[in-house]
Design a protein around this motif. Structure first.
Motif, PDB file in Angstrom:
ATOM      1  N   VAL A  20       0.860  -1.173   0.005  1.00  0.00           N
ATOM      2  CA  VAL A  20      -0.058  -0.026  -0.022  1.00  0.00           C
ATOM      3  C   VAL A  20       0.917   1.225   0.071  1.00  0.00           C
ATOM      4  CG1 VAL A  20      -1.820   1.442   1.158  1.00  0.00           C
ATOM      5  CG2 VAL A  20      -1.639  -1.299   1.492  1.00  0.00           C
ATOM      6  N   PRO A  21       0.583   2.257  -0.919  1.00  0.00           N
ATOM      7  CA  PRO A  21       1.365   3.372  -0.752  1.00  0.00           C
ATOM      8  C   PRO A  21       1.458   4.093   0.283  1.00  0.00           C
ATOM      9  CG  PRO A  21       0.104   3.301  -2.767  1.00  0.00           C
ATOM     10  CD  PRO A  21      -0.309   2.344  -1.921  1.00  0.00           C
ATOM     11  N   THR A  22       2.424   4.660   0.686  1.00  0.00           N
ATOM     12  CA  THR A  22       2.621   5.392   2.165  1.00  0.00           C
ATOM     13  C   THR A  22       1.320   6.347   2.209  1.00  0.00           C
ATOM     14  OG1 THR A  22       4.654   5.113   2.299  1.00  0.00           O
ATOM     15  CG2 THR A  22       4.045   6.344   3.998  1.00  0.00           C
ATOM     16  N   LYS A  23       1.360   7.196   1.346  1.00  0.00           N
ATOM     17  CA  LYS A  23       0.477   8.231   1.408  1.00  0.00           C
ATOM     18  C   LYS A  23      -1.035   8.020   1.374  1.00  0.00           C
ATOM     19  CE  LYS A  23       1.255  12.923  -0.627  1.00  0.00           C
ATOM     20  NZ  LYS A  23       1.527  13.676  -1.712  1.00  0.00           N
ATOM     21  N   GLU A  24      -1.406   7.033   0.624  1.00  0.00           N
ATOM     22  CA  GLU A  24      -2.716   6.496   0.606  1.00  0.00           C
ATOM     23  C   GLU A  24      -3.080   5.934   1.842  1.00  0.00           C
ATOM     24  OE1 GLU A  24      -4.280   3.164  -2.039  1.00  0.00           O
ATOM     25  OE2 GLU A  24      -3.032   4.518  -3.436  1.00  0.00           O
ATOM     26  N   PHE A  25      -2.136   5.216   2.560  1.00  0.00           N
ATOM     27  CA  PHE A  25      -2.360   4.553   3.819  1.00  0.00           C
ATOM     28  C   PHE A  25      -2.628   5.385   4.894  1.00  0.00           C
ATOM     29  CE2 PHE A  25      -0.808   3.165   7.838  1.00  0.00           C
ATOM     30  CZ  PHE A  25      -1.607   1.847   8.127  1.00  0.00           C
ATOM     31  N   GLN A  26      -1.678   6.656   4.944  1.00  0.00           N
ATOM     32  CA  GLN A  26      -1.781   7.706   5.814  1.00  0.00           C
ATOM     33  C   GLN A  26      -3.269   8.389   5.912  1.00  0.00           C
ATOM     34  OE1 GLN A  26      -0.252   7.879   8.536  1.00  0.00           O
ATOM     35  NE2 GLN A  26       1.647   6.680   8.120  1.00  0.00           N
ATOM     36  N   VAL A  70     -15.204   0.672   0.009  1.00  0.00           N
ATOM     37  CA  VAL A  70     -14.250   1.155  -1.151  1.00  0.00           C
ATOM     38  C   VAL A  70     -12.764   0.549  -0.620  1.00  0.00           C
ATOM     39  CG1 VAL A  70     -15.463   2.814  -0.933  1.00  0.00           C
ATOM     40  CG2 VAL A  70     -13.757   3.083   0.509  1.00  0.00           C
ATOM     41  N   LEU A  71     -12.413  -0.216   0.501  1.00  0.00           N
ATOM     42  CA  LEU A  71     -11.110  -0.591   0.921  1.00  0.00           C
ATOM     43  C   LEU A  71     -10.532  -1.790  -0.145  1.00  0.00           C
ATOM     44  CD1 LEU A  71     -11.407  -0.355   4.770  1.00  0.00           C
ATOM     45  CD2 LEU A  71     -10.359   1.232   3.110  1.00  0.00           C
ATOM     46  N   SER A  72      -9.498  -1.730  -0.663  1.00  0.00           N
ATOM     47  CA  SER A  72      -8.941  -2.656  -1.258  1.00  0.00           C
ATOM     48  C   SER A  72      -8.432  -3.908  -0.152  1.00  0.00           C
ATOM     49  CB  SER A  72      -7.572  -2.204  -1.827  1.00  0.00           C
ATOM     50  OG  SER A  72      -6.616  -2.054  -1.135  1.00  0.00           O
ATOM     51  N   PRO A  73      -8.265  -5.111  -0.465  1.00  0.00           N
ATOM     52  CA  PRO A  73      -7.718  -6.088   0.253  1.00  0.00           C
ATOM     53  C   PRO A  73      -6.442  -6.016   0.947  1.00  0.00           C
ATOM     54  CG  PRO A  73      -8.547  -7.082  -1.557  1.00  0.00           C
ATOM     55  CD  PRO A  73      -8.506  -5.715  -1.978  1.00  0.00           C
ATOM     56  N   ALA A  74      -5.562  -5.236   0.226  1.00  0.00           N
ATOM     57  CA  ALA A  74      -4.439  -4.708   0.717  1.00  0.00           C
ATOM     58  C   ALA A  74      -4.385  -3.929   1.821  1.00  0.00           C
ATOM     59  CB  ALA A  74      -3.331  -4.335  -0.141  1.00  0.00           C
ATOM     60  N   MET A  75      -5.383  -2.904   1.688  1.00  0.00           N
ATOM     61  CA  MET A  75      -5.571  -1.702   2.500  1.00  0.00           C
ATOM     62  C   MET A  75      -6.374  -2.615   4.143  1.00  0.00           C
ATOM     63  SD  MET A  75      -5.196   1.587   3.116  1.00  0.00           S
ATOM     64  CE  MET A  75      -5.256   2.361   1.781  1.00  0.00           C
ATOM     65  N   VAL A  76      -7.139  -3.346   3.764  1.00  0.00           N
ATOM     66  CA  VAL A  76      -8.005  -3.917   4.895  1.00  0.00           C
ATOM     67  C   VAL A  76      -6.710  -4.844   5.603  1.00  0.00           C
ATOM     68  CG1 VAL A  76      -9.375  -6.045   5.464  1.00  0.00           C
ATOM     69  CG2 VAL A  76     -10.243  -4.413   3.626  1.00  0.00           C
ATOM     70  N   GLU A  77      -6.005  -5.230   4.909  1.00  0.00           N
ATOM     71  CA  GLU A  77      -4.944  -5.936   5.702  1.00  0.00           C
ATOM     72  C   GLU A  77      -3.918  -5.026   6.413  1.00  0.00           C
ATOM     73  OE1 GLU A  77      -4.525  -9.507   4.929  1.00  0.00           O
ATOM     74  OE2 GLU A  77      -3.180  -9.627   6.619  1.00  0.00           O
ATOM     75  N   ALA A  78      -3.729  -3.913   5.756  1.00  0.00           N
ATOM     76  CA  ALA A  78      -2.668  -3.123   6.446  1.00  0.00           C
ATOM     77  C   ALA A  78      -3.535  -2.426   7.576  1.00  0.00           C
ATOM     78  CB  ALA A  78      -2.211  -1.712   5.329  1.00  0.00           C
ATOM     79  N   LEU A  79      -4.680  -1.784   7.546  1.00  0.00           N
ATOM     80  CA  LEU A  79      -5.590  -1.257   8.436  1.00  0.00           C
ATOM     81  C   LEU A  79      -5.789  -2.021   9.586  1.00  0.00           C
ATOM     82  CD1 LEU A  79      -7.923   0.990   6.493  1.00  0.00           C
ATOM     83  CD2 LEU A  79      -6.258   1.799   7.883  1.00  0.00           C
TER      84      LEU A  79
END
Ligand code: HEC
Ligand code: HEC
Length: 227
Positions: free
Chosen positions: A44-50, A107-116
């Motif tokens: 997940v790109p840092t900016k998007e994650f933050q 709207v969360l991608s699977p990678a974003m779900v994992e990261a969050l």
């Protein structure tokens, strides 16, 4: 954990600020408040994650200790990553019903779900508090001994003696009093709503149903003060 050490004092300070000055419905992080510098996974790109993590804070609180506004926003701080992941998936699948979180999660991608899911574990703000103190003793007894006459096992069997949970079993320590009451009272209407996708909500369902109104209030008060 290195990140946790760096974060803790800022998170604490922000928590105090947030509770003192913010209103959940129009809560925005104050201009000077920087989101915790959590390390996102490479996927997940840092900016998007933050940006996403900051968005979650607007409701769940800057240190994720929860917020009581018009609706209670549950504490996510210290929550088990596996449990958070299960819940985000359940909101996406409409197996767990909540209009707000349904929109947030889908709207969360699977990678974003994992990261969050992993993001909140290192946060350790003090409990929000505010529950009636005179219920705590009765709640403590239920949490550690269950209600044998009603066939309700001790909550600690699954949620841990310290209420911190483990893997799929959620942390209850520090969870908000009105949120816990609402979940336990309305379990059958809120959780496990997709018959084609049986989930862990079925494990908790019989106990939520058997607990009386007074027992729910007592155990909710007790866990809300656990650190
Ligand atoms: C507009 C407010 C709002 C925003 C923004 C928001 N949430 Fe929530 N969230 C809620 C509410 C309200 C609930 C309680 C739902 C219920 O009562 O079942 C909740 C519940 C949850 C739960 C379930 C907690 C539990 O203990 O079972 C998780 C996990 C969660 N949110 C994660 C997130 C994440 C991750 C984000 C950011 C991507 C986020 N939320 C953004 C309002 C919000
Ligand atoms: C046999 C294991 C088990 C026992 C005993 C148990 N629970 Fe649970 N509980 C669970 C599981 C598993 C979940 C997560 C369900 C899911 O993922 O949908 C849960 C979820 C919860 C939640 C929702 C947490 C949140 O953040 O939304 C609350 C509140 C709760 N339990 C309270 C209790 C209380 C109070 C007791 C004792 C009276 C108790 N539980 C006993 C397994 C158990």
């Amino acid at each position: 954990m290195h990140i946790a050490k760096v974060l803790a004092p800022t998170a604490l300070l922000l928590a105090v600020f947030f509770v003192a000055g913010a209103n959940a419905d129009e809560a925005k992080p104050p201009a000077e408040a920087k989101p915790p510098a959590a390390a996102p996974p490479a996927s997940v790109p840092t900016k998007e994650f933050q940006a996403k993590a900051t968005y979650c804070q607007t409701c769940h609180g800057l240190s994720a200790r929860g917020f009581i506004g018009t609706n209670p926003m549950p504490r996510l701080a210290g929550q088990q990553p596996a449990y958070i992941k299960n819940q985000l998936q359940a909101f996406i699948d409409h197996a767990r019903l909540n209009p707000v979180m349904g929109n947030v999660a889908h709207v969360l991608s699977p990678a974003m779900v994992e990261a969050l899911s992993k993001h909140f574990q290192a946060l350790d703000p003090p409990p929000y508090g505010g529950a009636p103190k005179d219920l705590v003793d009765a709640g403590q007894k239920i949490f550690h001994e269950g209600v044998p006459s009603a066939d309700i096992p001790a909550c600690e069997t699954c949620h841990g003696a310290d209420g911190h949970g483990k893997d799929d079993f959620p942390r209850l320590a520090g969870q908000l009093y009105p949120y816990v009451i609402n979940e336990l009272t309305n379990w059958a209407k809120l959780r496990g709503q997709d018959p084609n996708k049986p989930d862990n909500s079925a494990i908790m369902a019989p106990y939520a149903e058997k607990l009386s109104k007074d027992q729910i209030a007592a155990v909710a008060a007790y866990v809300s003060y656990l650190k």
